[in-house]
Design a protein around this motif. Structure first.
Motif, PDB file in Angstrom:
ATOM      1  N   SER A  96      17.197 -14.663  -4.130  1.00  0.00           N
ATOM      2  CA  SER A  96      17.864 -15.979  -4.184  1.00  0.00           C
ATOM      3  C   SER A  96      18.649 -16.234  -2.885  1.00  0.00           C
ATOM      4  O   SER A  96      18.745 -17.372  -2.438  1.00  0.00           O
ATOM      5  N   GLU A  97      19.178 -15.173  -2.269  1.00  0.00           N
ATOM      6  CA  GLU A  97      19.909 -15.364  -1.014  1.00  0.00           C
ATOM      7  C   GLU A  97      18.954 -15.732   0.126  1.00  0.00           C
ATOM      8  O   GLU A  97      19.298 -16.528   0.993  1.00  0.00           O
ATOM      9  N   TYR A  98      17.748 -15.122   0.098  1.00  0.00           N
ATOM     10  CA  TYR A  98      16.756 -15.522   1.106  1.00  0.00           C
ATOM     11  C   TYR A  98      16.386 -16.990   0.916  1.00  0.00           C
ATOM     12  O   TYR A  98      16.163 -17.718   1.875  1.00  0.00           O
ATOM     13  N   GLU A  99      16.313 -17.428  -0.366  1.00  0.00           N
ATOM     14  CA  GLU A  99      15.917 -18.813  -0.629  1.00  0.00           C
ATOM     15  C   GLU A  99      17.013 -19.802  -0.248  1.00  0.00           C
ATOM     16  O   GLU A  99      16.737 -20.887   0.225  1.00  0.00           O
ATOM     17  N   SER A 100      18.290 -19.397  -0.466  1.00  0.00           N
ATOM     18  CA  SER A 100      19.357 -20.393  -0.313  1.00  0.00           C
ATOM     19  C   SER A 100      20.057 -20.349   1.043  1.00  0.00           C
ATOM     20  O   SER A 100      20.447 -21.382   1.557  1.00  0.00           O
ATOM     21  N   SER A 101      20.245 -19.165   1.621  1.00  0.00           N
ATOM     22  CA  SER A 101      21.132 -19.167   2.791  1.00  0.00           C
ATOM     23  C   SER A 101      20.672 -18.324   3.965  1.00  0.00           C
ATOM     24  O   SER A 101      21.476 -17.873   4.767  1.00  0.00           O
ATOM     25  N   SER A 102      19.369 -18.118   4.093  1.00  0.00           N
ATOM     26  CA  SER A 102      18.944 -17.241   5.185  1.00  0.00           C
ATOM     27  C   SER A 102      18.737 -17.982   6.505  1.00  0.00           C
ATOM     28  O   SER A 102      18.000 -18.967   6.560  1.00  0.00           O
ATOM     29  N   PRO A 103      19.359 -17.501   7.579  1.00  0.00           N
ATOM     30  CA  PRO A 103      19.055 -18.057   8.903  1.00  0.00           C
ATOM     31  C   PRO A 103      17.774 -17.403   9.459  1.00  0.00           C
ATOM     32  O   PRO A 103      17.769 -16.860  10.542  1.00  0.00           O
ATOM     33  N   TYR A 104      16.737 -17.401   8.640  1.00  0.00           N
ATOM     34  CA  TYR A 104      15.419 -16.848   9.007  1.00  0.00           C
ATOM     35  C   TYR A 104      15.443 -15.332   9.187  1.00  0.00           C
ATOM     36  O   TYR A 104      14.640 -14.777   9.939  1.00  0.00           O
ATOM     37  N   PHE A 105      16.345 -14.620   8.478  1.00  0.00           N
ATOM     38  CA  PHE A 105      16.403 -13.153   8.578  1.00  0.00           C
ATOM     39  C   PHE A 105      15.017 -12.549   8.355  1.00  0.00           C
ATOM     40  O   PHE A 105      14.397 -12.744   7.290  1.00  0.00           O
ATOM     41  N   GLY A 106      14.522 -11.796   9.330  1.00  0.00           N
ATOM     42  CA  GLY A 106      13.295 -10.988   9.189  1.00  0.00           C
ATOM     43  C   GLY A 106      12.000 -11.733   8.960  1.00  0.00           C
ATOM     44  O   GLY A 106      10.963 -11.115   8.730  1.00  0.00           O
ATOM     45  N   ALA A 107      12.014 -13.074   9.017  1.00  0.00           N
ATOM     46  CA  ALA A 107      10.873 -13.847   8.513  1.00  0.00           C
ATOM     47  C   ALA A 107       9.758 -14.057   9.536  1.00  0.00           C
ATOM     48  O   ALA A 107       9.972 -13.987  10.749  1.00  0.00           O
ATOM     49  N   LEU A 108       8.571 -14.358   8.990  1.00  0.00           N
ATOM     50  CA  LEU A 108       7.467 -14.862   9.821  1.00  0.00           C
ATOM     51  C   LEU A 108       7.735 -16.339  10.036  1.00  0.00           C
ATOM     52  O   LEU A 108       8.083 -17.052   9.094  1.00  0.00           O
ATOM     53  N   ILE A 109       7.570 -16.785  11.266  1.00  0.00           N
ATOM     54  CA  ILE A 109       7.889 -18.173  11.599  1.00  0.00           C
ATOM     55  C   ILE A 109       6.623 -18.922  12.009  1.00  0.00           C
ATOM     56  O   ILE A 109       5.869 -18.460  12.856  1.00  0.00           O
ATOM     57  N   GLY A 110       6.418 -20.093  11.393  1.00  0.00           N
ATOM     58  CA  GLY A 110       5.282 -20.946  11.736  1.00  0.00           C
ATOM     59  C   GLY A 110       5.410 -22.273  11.018  1.00  0.00           C
ATOM     60  O   GLY A 110       6.279 -22.416  10.165  1.00  0.00           O
ATOM     61  N   ARG A 111       4.580 -23.285  11.293  1.00  0.00           N
ATOM     62  CA  ARG A 111       3.521 -23.171  12.279  1.00  0.00           C
ATOM     63  C   ARG A 111       4.046 -23.107  13.708  1.00  0.00           C
ATOM     64  O   ARG A 111       3.354 -22.610  14.591  1.00  0.00           O
ATOM     65  N   TYR A 112       5.244 -23.658  13.946  1.00  0.00           N
ATOM     66  CA  TYR A 112       5.712 -23.636  15.322  1.00  0.00           C
ATOM     67  C   TYR A 112       7.085 -22.981  15.396  1.00  0.00           C
ATOM     68  O   TYR A 112       8.082 -23.571  14.981  1.00  0.00           O
ATOM     69  N   GLY A 113       7.124 -21.767  15.911  1.00  0.00           N
ATOM     70  CA  GLY A 113       8.396 -21.084  16.117  1.00  0.00           C
ATOM     71  C   GLY A 113       9.179 -21.796  17.203  1.00  0.00           C
ATOM     72  O   GLY A 113       8.605 -22.219  18.203  1.00  0.00           O
ATOM     73  N   ASN A 114      10.506 -21.939  16.962  1.00  0.00           N
ATOM     74  CA  ASN A 114      11.406 -22.590  17.919  1.00  0.00           C
ATOM     75  C   ASN A 114      11.363 -24.125  17.780  1.00  0.00           C
ATOM     76  O   ASN A 114      10.834 -24.643  16.806  1.00  0.00           O
ATOM     77  N   ARG A 115      11.911 -24.832  18.772  1.00  0.00           N
ATOM     78  CA  ARG A 115      12.173 -26.274  18.597  1.00  0.00           C
ATOM     79  C   ARG A 115      11.093 -27.173  19.186  1.00  0.00           C
ATOM     80  O   ARG A 115      10.494 -26.839  20.216  1.00  0.00           O
ATOM     81  N   ILE A 116      10.908 -28.325  18.519  1.00  0.00           N
ATOM     82  CA  ILE A 116      10.082 -29.408  19.076  1.00  0.00           C
ATOM     83  C   ILE A 116      10.982 -30.640  19.117  1.00  0.00           C
ATOM     84  O   ILE A 116      11.581 -31.021  18.090  1.00  0.00           O
ATOM     85  N   LYS A 117      11.086 -31.209  20.311  1.00  0.00           N
ATOM     86  CA  LYS A 117      12.040 -32.299  20.543  1.00  0.00           C
ATOM     87  C   LYS A 117      11.813 -33.462  19.573  1.00  0.00           C
ATOM     88  O   LYS A 117      10.719 -34.001  19.472  1.00  0.00           O
ATOM     89  N   GLU A 118      12.867 -33.802  18.885  1.00  0.00           N
ATOM     90  CA  GLU A 118      12.909 -34.915  17.931  1.00  0.00           C
ATOM     91  C   GLU A 118      11.775 -34.876  16.900  1.00  0.00           C
ATOM     92  O   GLU A 118      11.445 -35.891  16.274  1.00  0.00           O
ATOM     93  N   GLY A 119      11.175 -33.691  16.727  1.00  0.00           N
ATOM     94  CA  GLY A 119      10.125 -33.532  15.711  1.00  0.00           C
ATOM     95  C   GLY A 119       8.895 -34.392  15.962  1.00  0.00           C
ATOM     96  O   GLY A 119       8.228 -34.793  14.997  1.00  0.00           O
ATOM     97  N   LYS A 120       8.585 -34.638  17.220  1.00  0.00           N
ATOM     98  CA  LYS A 120       7.420 -35.500  17.510  1.00  0.00           C
ATOM     99  C   LYS A 120       6.561 -34.860  18.595  1.00  0.00           C
ATOM    100  O   LYS A 120       7.077 -34.217  19.507  1.00  0.00           O
TER     101      LYS A 120
END
Ligand code: BGC
Length: 386
Positions: A96-120
């Motif tokens: 439940s802590e992973y679901e509610s408050s994790s700042p991506y601890f240990g996770a696989l990140i996708g489809r795009y790791g990191n930021r995309i400007k203004e989501g476009k």
């Protein structure tokens, strides 16, 4: 007489060979039983799906635990210089802590790791709109990125390594990204104390992709202690300066004479509080380094050493960039798995990847994946002690 001696000599040699073979077999069997994967119930998601934890073990005593929710590494036990195995990654005990408050601890990140400007971003003349979940930008795949989905799991164990194969089919337009994307991530723990992470993907429509692993390390194993005494190397002559929303400006800046020079082992805390506009924007280090020798494929890219415990982590990757993030958004409000708290800068991430906002920066290496192409990249985390 001499023939009796010859006969006895032959018997002696035969017994010796048989002894050596059986010792080797015992050793092999012993390793095989030590290299294994243990599966246990971890928890139920808020919508009632069972989540399991798989613990990969090698013959030396290294353990890496992974759950099929988010492909998250929940625990990683590595030895210190006195041979004590301790957990060196930030995480939680409860799903439940992973679901509610994790700042991506240990996770696989996708489809795009990191930021995309203004989501476009624009691809083949079509403008795509993604969730804006980090100020005005898109971060780590959106509202329900790969860190929050359930992965299918297959196990594979042999005498020298234990692998977990995670698969996920991300549907066309999931989180706003085009293409049905078939993703496979393989975690392989070997007897060299290495965890290899291999990312593979295929699509049926042109899309963008940038997968990474978001483990927060604290090699001291004291998870509420700051990480400022760790010594870091990043094999990069330049980094990507960012704007105040943490989007790269597009410029590549030489690290020479800046706090971003980690070409030789340097304590994290040495320059982190310097008066520097880039450090102010990141509230510390939260930048992507432009790794050297990008055409060499898999090569040494970074290391982290904790003088207290003697643990050394070396990272090898075929990726062009590395996000070094010093846990600047941790603020003591999240409880740790050891009844403590995750304080400011109590963990760091070394995320191998393509550059942030690449879909909007034509000069950055391409992150486009077309039908018929195979996305196939690899990063290795190797542990030893000094
Ligand atoms: C980013 C940080 C972000 C963190 C989320 C890192 O990859 O660089 O800016 O806050 O992920 O936990």
């Amino acid at each position: 007489m001499s023939s009796i001696f010859g006969y006895m000599k032959n018997i002696y040699v035969l017994v010796l060979i048989l002894t050596v073979i059986s010792c080797e077999n015992i050793k092999k069997k012993k390793n095989m039983s030590l290299v294994n994967i243990e599966k246990e119930f971890f928890g139920k998601t808020s919508d009632g799906t069972d989540v399991s934890q798989y613990t990969l073990k090698n013959s030396n005593g290294m353990h890496v635990s992974v759950i099929n929710y988010g492909g998250i590494i929940t625990s990683w036990k590595a030895k210190d210089r006195d041979g004590n195995y301790k957990d060196i990654v930030l995480g939680f005990n409860d799903l439940s802590e992973y679901e509610s408050s994790s700042p991506y601890f240990g996770a696989l990140i996708g489809r795009y790791g990191n930021r995309i400007k203004e989501g476009k971003f624009n691809l083949d003349g079509v403008e795509y709109t993604l969730a804006v979940n980090n100020g005005e930008n898109h971060l780590h795949g959106g509202l329900k990125g790969f860190d929050k989905v359930i992965w299918d799991i297959e196990e594979d164990v042999n005498e020298s390594s234990a692998s977990l194969v995670l698969s996920y089919l991300s549907n066309d337009m999931e989180e706003g990204y085009p293409g049905n994307l078939d993703v496979k991530v393989t975690y392989t723990l070997s007897n060299n104390d290495e965890l290899k992470v291999r990312y593979e993907a295929e699509t049926d429509r042109s899309t963008v992709i940038n997968l990474t692993q978001h483990t927060y390390f604290n090699l001291s194993a004291d998870l509420s202690r700051h990480i400022l005494d760790h010594q870091i190397t990043i094999y990069a002559d330049s980094f990507l300066p960012i704007d105040s929303t943490l989007i790269p400006t597009g410029e590549l800046k030489d690290v020479e004479g800046t706090p971003f020079d980690f070409r030789e082992l340097k304590r994290v805390g040495d320059d982190i509080n310097e008066s520097d506009r880039q450090l102010t924007f990141g509230n510390g280090y939260d930048h992507c380094w432009v790794l050297n020798n990008q055409d060499e494929g898999i090569r040494f890219v970074a290391s982290a050493y904790d003088p207290l415990s003697g643990r050394l982590l070396e990272i090898f990757s075929d990726q062009p960039g590395l996000q070094f993030y010093t846990g600047n958004f941790l603020d003591g409000t999240i409880k740790s798995k050891n009844d403590g708290i995750y304080d400011f800068r109590s963990g760091f991430c070394l995320e191998t990847q393509h550059y942030p906002n690449s879909p909007n920066e034509k000069s950055f290496p391409s992150v486009i994946l077309n039908p018929g192409e195979k996305y196939d990249t690899e990063t290795i985390f190797r542990f030893s002690t000094r």
